[in-house]
Design a protein around this motif. Structure first.
Motif, PDB file in Angstrom:
ATOM      1  N   MET A 139       0.780  -1.604   0.022  1.00 46.45           N
ATOM      2  CA  MET A 139       0.106   0.110   0.084  1.00 46.45           C
ATOM      3  C   MET A 139       1.369   1.370  -0.143  1.00 46.45           C
ATOM      4  O   MET A 139       2.122   1.224   0.558  1.00 46.45           O
ATOM      5  N   PHE A 140       0.772   1.843  -1.038  1.00 50.66           N
ATOM      6  CA  PHE A 140       1.168   3.473  -1.441  1.00 50.66           C
ATOM      7  C   PHE A 140       0.874   4.596  -0.390  1.00 50.66           C
ATOM      8  O   PHE A 140      -0.274   4.799  -0.531  1.00 50.66           O
ATOM      9  N   VAL A 141       1.999   5.048   0.673  1.00 45.47           N
ATOM     10  CA  VAL A 141       1.796   5.621   2.150  1.00 45.47           C
ATOM     11  C   VAL A 141       2.338   7.496   1.702  1.00 45.47           C
ATOM     12  O   VAL A 141       1.795   8.197   2.053  1.00 45.47           O
ATOM     13  N   LEU A 142       3.211   7.745   0.727  1.00 45.96           N
ATOM     14  CA  LEU A 142       4.118   8.561   0.318  1.00 45.96           C
ATOM     15  C   LEU A 142       2.782  10.204  -0.376  1.00 45.96           C
ATOM     16  O   LEU A 142       1.896   9.435  -1.167  1.00 45.96           O
ATOM     17  N   SER A 143       2.285  10.840   0.206  1.00 45.71           N
ATOM     18  CA  SER A 143       1.772  11.233   0.125  1.00 45.71           C
ATOM     19  C   SER A 143       2.605  12.989  -1.343  1.00 45.71           C
ATOM     20  O   SER A 143       4.031  13.033  -1.338  1.00 45.71           O
ATOM     21  N   GLY A 144       2.345  13.787  -2.118  1.00 45.73           N
ATOM     22  CA  GLY A 144       3.014  14.116  -3.006  1.00 45.73           C
ATOM     23  C   GLY A 144       3.908  13.865  -4.357  1.00 45.73           C
ATOM     24  O   GLY A 144       4.391  15.121  -5.038  1.00 45.73           O
ATOM     25  N   TYR A 145       3.415  12.265  -4.377  1.00 46.84           N
ATOM     26  CA  TYR A 145       4.367  11.597  -5.847  1.00 46.84           C
ATOM     27  C   TYR A 145       3.615  11.788  -7.011  1.00 46.84           C
ATOM     28  O   TYR A 145       4.618  11.824  -8.403  1.00 46.84           O
TER      29      TYR A 145
END
Lengths: 101, 202, 120
Positions: free
Chosen positions: C1-7
């Motif tokens: 699950m991808f949790v980083l934001s702004g990418y």
């Protein structure tokens, strides 16, 4: 996306690295193959870190250590290579047979 | 599957194809300089995969160390030993390649079977994400303190060892400078080793 | 699950940036005159006549600089999390980081003494 995709990609990269390590004639390419194998290990560690240990991320710590060891290995390995080149005037792995019977 | 997952899957496929294709070209390309540049491509694709695995700091470290430093070092080393030499053909080179390819394919099959059949204990807690860099810092100074300090010793040894190995002709003559003698390594005058060039007739 | 934001901005940036060389090369391919003559194939060096090839043997000093750079690049990677998490880690971590830097300063002094940082 699943853990297995990343592990399969890392396994493929590792096998490519092993192939290059064994078959290369140029000593610089042997070092590059070692870097590929270290990268495959890093990818494994990162995948495990994200899927099996997402809160404590020990895998990322290991990856940073592996990166630093790869840097040290590349520095010393290439220096050894330059030293050999200066003595033998070649980078052919087949000619590096001082210790070969 | 929503939009975000689709984008991630497509990014993963593109990055993996880029990584494996560039790695194959690194190993198989006849030109070593192209290999070195493609190695940078492999490292960049790996950084993208790290981003997909929620590790922004390690992705940045990958770019910084691998692409920025190690790849440049490899390129400099290639340009230092840049002699256009055609390697003498070795007997049974193709057998060696075929056997190695078979072994590597078998290894991949073995690893793949293990990966697919193992029941992984997936932990479904939320990933650390942007907090990861704080957690990394805390790891370095608590439970990974000894490796952290040992890394500095390792880097020191690598620096000194690599300078000693590669240095030999960087300073042409420094023996007349006062105070340099205590740091000079006892080196015997270099002579070309001729073993192997004439002894081996295979 | 991808949790980083702004990418998603990074993704758009990479997409646009990968279009730039394609468009530039296509435009120049459409606009340029047909290649002619051997001078057309030589390296362009700001109008100067190129001397020799580009793939020459480098001086070993380049390698020395790259070597020192690699070592201190890795040091940066270790010091950055310390600097970010400085407020959480406290004084003891400061002392430990000083030890870390001190060990590497020995290497810097050695490299300096051995002349790896000098060009002449």
């Amino acid at each position: 996306m699943q853990l297995q995709y990343f592990l399969l990609a890392a396994a493929a990269l590792f096998c490519i690295g092993v192939y290059g390590l064994v078959t290369s004639r140029n000593a610089v390419r042997v070092l590059m193959s070692i870097e590929l194998m270290l990268n495959a290990v890093n990818l494994n560690l990162m995948a495990f870190s994200n899927y099996l240990d997402p809160a404590v991320i020990r895998g990322q710590v290991f990856t940073v250590f592996v990166i630093s060891i790869a840097a040290a290995e590349a520095a010393v390995g290439l220096a050894i290579l330059l030293s050999i080149y200066r003595n033998r005037n070649t980078v052919d792995m087949e000619q590096f047979n001082l210790l070969k019977w | 599957m929503n939009l975000a997952e689709g984008v991630q899957l497509v990014s993963f496929i593109i990055l993996t194809v880029m990584m494996l294709g560039a790695a194959l070209a690194v190993v198989l390309s006849p030109n070593i300089v192209y290999s070195a540049f493609l190695l940078g491509g492999v490292f960049s694709a790996m950084a993208g995969l790290y981003l997909l695995l929620n590790a922004s700091f390690v992705a940045a470290a990958q770019i910084l160390v691998y692409v920025g430093a190690i790849n440049v070092l490899i390129l400099f080393a290639i340009m230092l030993v840049n002699k256009r030499e055609d390697f003498a053909p070795v007997k049974y080179a193709w057998t060696r390649k075929i056997v190695t390819a078979a072994v590597c394919g078998g290894l991949f099959l073995l690893l793949g079977t293990t990966i697919i059949t193992t029941p992984w204990a997936i932990d479904s807690t939320a990933a650390a994400g942007d907090e990861a860099i704080y957690i990394l810092g805390e790891h370095f100074f608590t439970d990974f303190l000894l490796p952290f300090e040992l890394v500095s010793v390792l880097l020191l040894m690598a620096l000194i060892g690599a300078i000693v190995l590669a240095r030999r002709d960087i300073i042409p003559d420094s023996s007349n400078v006062v105070g340099q003698d205590d740091l000079k390594l006892p080196e015997k005058p270099r002579e070309l080793v001729s073993a192997g060039a004439d002894g081996e007739s295979s | 699950m991808f949790v980083l934001s702004g990418y998603e901005y990074l993704l758009g940036f990479i997409f646009v940036a990968s279009l730039v060389p394609v468009l530039a090369l296509t435009a120049s391919w459409l606009l340029r005159p047909a290649p002619s003559g051997p001078e057309r194939r030589t390296t362009y060096e700001s109008g100067m006549e190129p001397i020799g090839g580009a793939w020459i043997q480098f001086n070993i000093r380049y390698y020395m600089f790259a070597l020192v750079f690699v070592i201190f690049d890795v040091e940066t990677v270790f010091l950055y999390p310390w600097a970010v998490a400085f407020n959480r880690l406290g004084l003891l971590a400061f002392v430990e980081a000083l030890i870390f830097i001190g060990i590497l300063v020995v290497g810097l002094a050695y490299a300096w003494r051995k002349g790896a940082l000098e060009w002449s």
